[in-house]
Design a protein around this motif. Structure first.
Motif, short mmCIF file in Angstrom:
data_model
loop_
_atom_site.label_atom_id
_atom_site.label_comp_id
_atom_site.label_asym_id
_atom_site.label_seq_id
_atom_site.Cartn_x
_atom_site.Cartn_y
_atom_site.Cartn_z
N PRO A 89 0.83 -1.21 0.00
CA PRO A 89 0.00 0.00 0.00
C PRO A 89 0.87 1.26 0.00
N VAL A 90 0.39 2.28 -0.69
CA VAL A 90 1.14 3.53 -0.75
C VAL A 90 1.03 4.28 0.58
N LEU A 91 -0.19 4.36 1.11
CA LEU A 91 -0.43 5.13 2.32
C LEU A 91 -0.32 4.27 3.58
N ALA A 92 0.15 4.89 4.66
CA ALA A 92 0.13 4.19 5.96
C ALA A 92 -1.32 4.03 6.40
N ASN A 93 -1.56 3.03 7.23
CA ASN A 93 -2.89 2.70 7.73
C ASN A 93 -3.86 2.30 6.62
N THR A 94 -3.32 1.57 5.66
CA THR A 94 -4.18 0.97 4.63
C THR A 94 -3.72 -0.48 4.39
N ALA A 95 -4.67 -1.28 3.91
CA ALA A 95 -4.38 -2.70 3.67
C ALA A 95 -4.57 -3.01 2.19
N GLU A 96 -3.82 -3.95 1.69
CA GLU A 96 -3.89 -4.32 0.27
C GLU A 96 -3.95 -5.84 0.18
N GLU A 97 -5.02 -6.34 -0.44
CA GLU A 97 -5.11 -7.79 -0.63
C GLU A 97 -4.22 -8.20 -1.80
N GLN A 98 -3.47 -9.28 -1.59
CA GLN A 98 -2.56 -9.77 -2.62
C GLN A 98 -3.29 -10.72 -3.56
N SER A 99 -2.67 -11.00 -4.70
CA SER A 99 -3.30 -11.95 -5.63
C SER A 99 -3.41 -13.33 -4.99
N SER A 100 -2.55 -13.61 -4.04
CA SER A 100 -2.61 -14.89 -3.32
C SER A 100 -3.65 -14.87 -2.20
N GLN A 101 -4.31 -13.74 -2.03
CA GLN A 101 -5.36 -13.50 -1.03
C GLN A 101 -4.85 -13.23 0.38
N SER A 102 -3.53 -13.25 0.59
CA SER A 102 -3.02 -12.78 1.88
C SER A 102 -3.19 -11.25 1.92
N LEU A 103 -3.03 -10.71 3.11
CA LEU A 103 -3.31 -9.28 3.28
C LEU A 103 -2.06 -8.56 3.80
N LEU A 104 -1.67 -7.50 3.10
CA LEU A 104 -0.51 -6.71 3.51
C LEU A 104 -1.01 -5.40 4.10
N ILE A 105 -0.58 -5.08 5.30
CA ILE A 105 -1.07 -3.87 5.97
C ILE A 105 0.12 -2.97 6.27
N LYS A 106 0.02 -1.73 5.79
CA LYS A 106 1.09 -0.77 6.06
C LYS A 106 0.73 -0.01 7.32
N LEU A 107 1.47 -0.26 8.40
CA LEU A 107 1.14 0.36 9.69
C LEU A 107 1.80 1.72 9.85
N SER A 108 2.95 1.89 9.23
CA SER A 108 3.60 3.21 9.18
C SER A 108 4.51 3.18 7.96
N ALA A 109 5.26 4.25 7.75
CA ALA A 109 6.06 4.35 6.53
C ALA A 109 6.99 3.16 6.36
N GLN A 110 7.46 2.60 7.48
CA GLN A 110 8.47 1.54 7.40
C GLN A 110 8.04 0.28 8.15
N GLU A 111 6.77 0.07 8.36
CA GLU A 111 6.32 -1.12 9.09
C GLU A 111 5.16 -1.79 8.36
N ILE A 112 5.30 -3.08 8.14
CA ILE A 112 4.30 -3.85 7.39
C ILE A 112 3.87 -5.06 8.21
N LEU A 113 2.58 -5.33 8.18
CA LEU A 113 2.01 -6.52 8.82
C LEU A 113 1.45 -7.41 7.71
N VAL A 114 1.67 -8.71 7.81
CA VAL A 114 1.17 -9.64 6.79
C VAL A 114 0.26 -10.68 7.45
N LEU A 115 -0.96 -10.80 6.94
CA LEU A 115 -1.93 -11.77 7.47
C LEU A 115 -2.22 -12.82 6.41
N SER A 116 -2.30 -14.07 6.84
CA SER A 116 -2.65 -15.12 5.88
C SER A 116 -4.14 -15.04 5.56
#
Lengths: 247, 100
Positions: A89-116
């Protein structure tokens, strides 16, 4: 798999168990094993799984704590994940679903959370974790892995009435037109810190909640108590999987 | 309830924040005397007027700075630390020493 078969599986048999497994046992939940994970399949009720799907469409609470998740932090993290073919995701505090259906969440400019994903289709979290271990020295050492499996519980509140529940427990406006699909709020929920992610299951509103694992039972009880006036109830993963897979 | 605007998360209840003390520029640890370090760590200005303070948004552990008028309790603005810290302290420490 029938309920009788799934109930043979006990959550205590798993290497990693949910912090809420005692609550599930109290509810006489039916468990099922998916890969290395033991999850609540459903809870006993008068009808069939369709009843639980109807509850989930209205207001349901599901424990996803045994599903895989991980995180990365440090200068260059978004670029590193992009180089691994992830949509960041470009913006912090947004989530982006991947083509594999996992979810990438940008928590801040340099922090990412990944959910299955709920259907266990994606190996992204396992792959990234393995990559982080293997490449510890090779990628920029300012990027470090933040394992989230044992630090945060993972709950899902689903249904069209979910926002009514949040209006009782959270100061952030989570109504559908304000808190849209992919929005993320790091805030206080029932007086405890939480990451709230809007990730709908097709047409059913769904809010993932990640919160300190040591307070999982507190938060679970708070949410159930708050949803009682709306006839909300716990639901198993199967109901969510059905809602996620129905187009 | 009072509100404070976090540069990362937006306007939130003040109960979501933790006060982190006055901001002072970090002295150069290679050249600063022990006395100046003690001043930096233990002593505060307690200015009546506009001050810069550290605040943390607790749910996201996000540290930022706020310009606040201590006489009126008005927050003039909040901003991220990269406005004041233009280079990493770690990079500064690991910079190879040059021989004269």
């Amino acid at each position: 798999m029938t309920k009788q078969e799934t109930n043979i599986i006990a959550p205590t048999l798993a290497t990693r168990r949910s912090p809420l497994y005692r609550r599930h046992l109290q509810y006489q939940a039916h468990f099922k094993q998916v890969g290395d994970n033991i999850v609540v399949d459903s809870y006993p009720n008068e009808g069939a799984i369709n009843d639980e799907i109807e509850i989930a469409k209205s207001m349901g609470l599901c424990d996803l704590s045994t599903l895989d998740r991980t995180g990365f932090k440090g200068v260059g993290t978004p670029q590193w994940l992009a180089s691994q073919s992830f949509k960041v995701p470009v913006l912090a505090n947004t989530a982006e679903e991947q083509s594999s259906q996992s979810l990438l969440i940008k928590l801040s400019a340099q922090e990412i959370l990944v959910l299955s994903d709920l259907l266990f289709l994606s190996e992204d979290v396992k792959r990234l974790y393995q990559k982080a271990v293997e490449n510890h020295q090779s990628y920029d050492q300012q990027i470090y892995n933040l394992p989230r499996n044992d630090s945060h519980c993972w709950l899902a509140v689903t249904g069209i009435n979910a926002t009514e529940l949040f209006s009782k427990l959270c100061a952030v406006d989570l109504r559908s037109h304000k808190f849209v699909q992919g929005a993320v709020a790091q805030t206080s929920l029932a007086k405890t810190n939480a990451i709230i992610i809007r990730h709908d299951l097709n047409k059913t509103p769904c809010f993932y909640i990640l919160s300190d694992i040591s307070g999982a039972e507190f938060l679970w009880d708070c949410l159930l108590d708050a949803m009682s006036e709306f006839h909300g109830a716990p639901v198993g993963l199967s109901a969510l999987q059905t809602l996620a897979s129905n187009q | 309830m009072k509100l404070l605007s976090c540069p990362l998360n937006g306007l939130r209840n003040i109960s979501e924040f933790t006060y982190g003390g006055e901001y002072h520029p970090t002295p150069d640890h290679q050249t600063t005397s022990s006395r100046d370090w003690a001043e930096h760590v233990f002593f505060h200005d307690n200015t009546a007027g506009i001050v810069i303070e550290w605040w943390c948004h607790t749910p996201s552990s996000f540290w930022f700075l706020a310009e606040r008028n201590t006489l009126t309790d008005e927050v003039v603005r909040t901003f991220t630390p990269d406005e004041l810290y233009t280079k990493s302290i770690i990079q500064h420490e690991t910079k190879p020493e040059t021989t004269p």
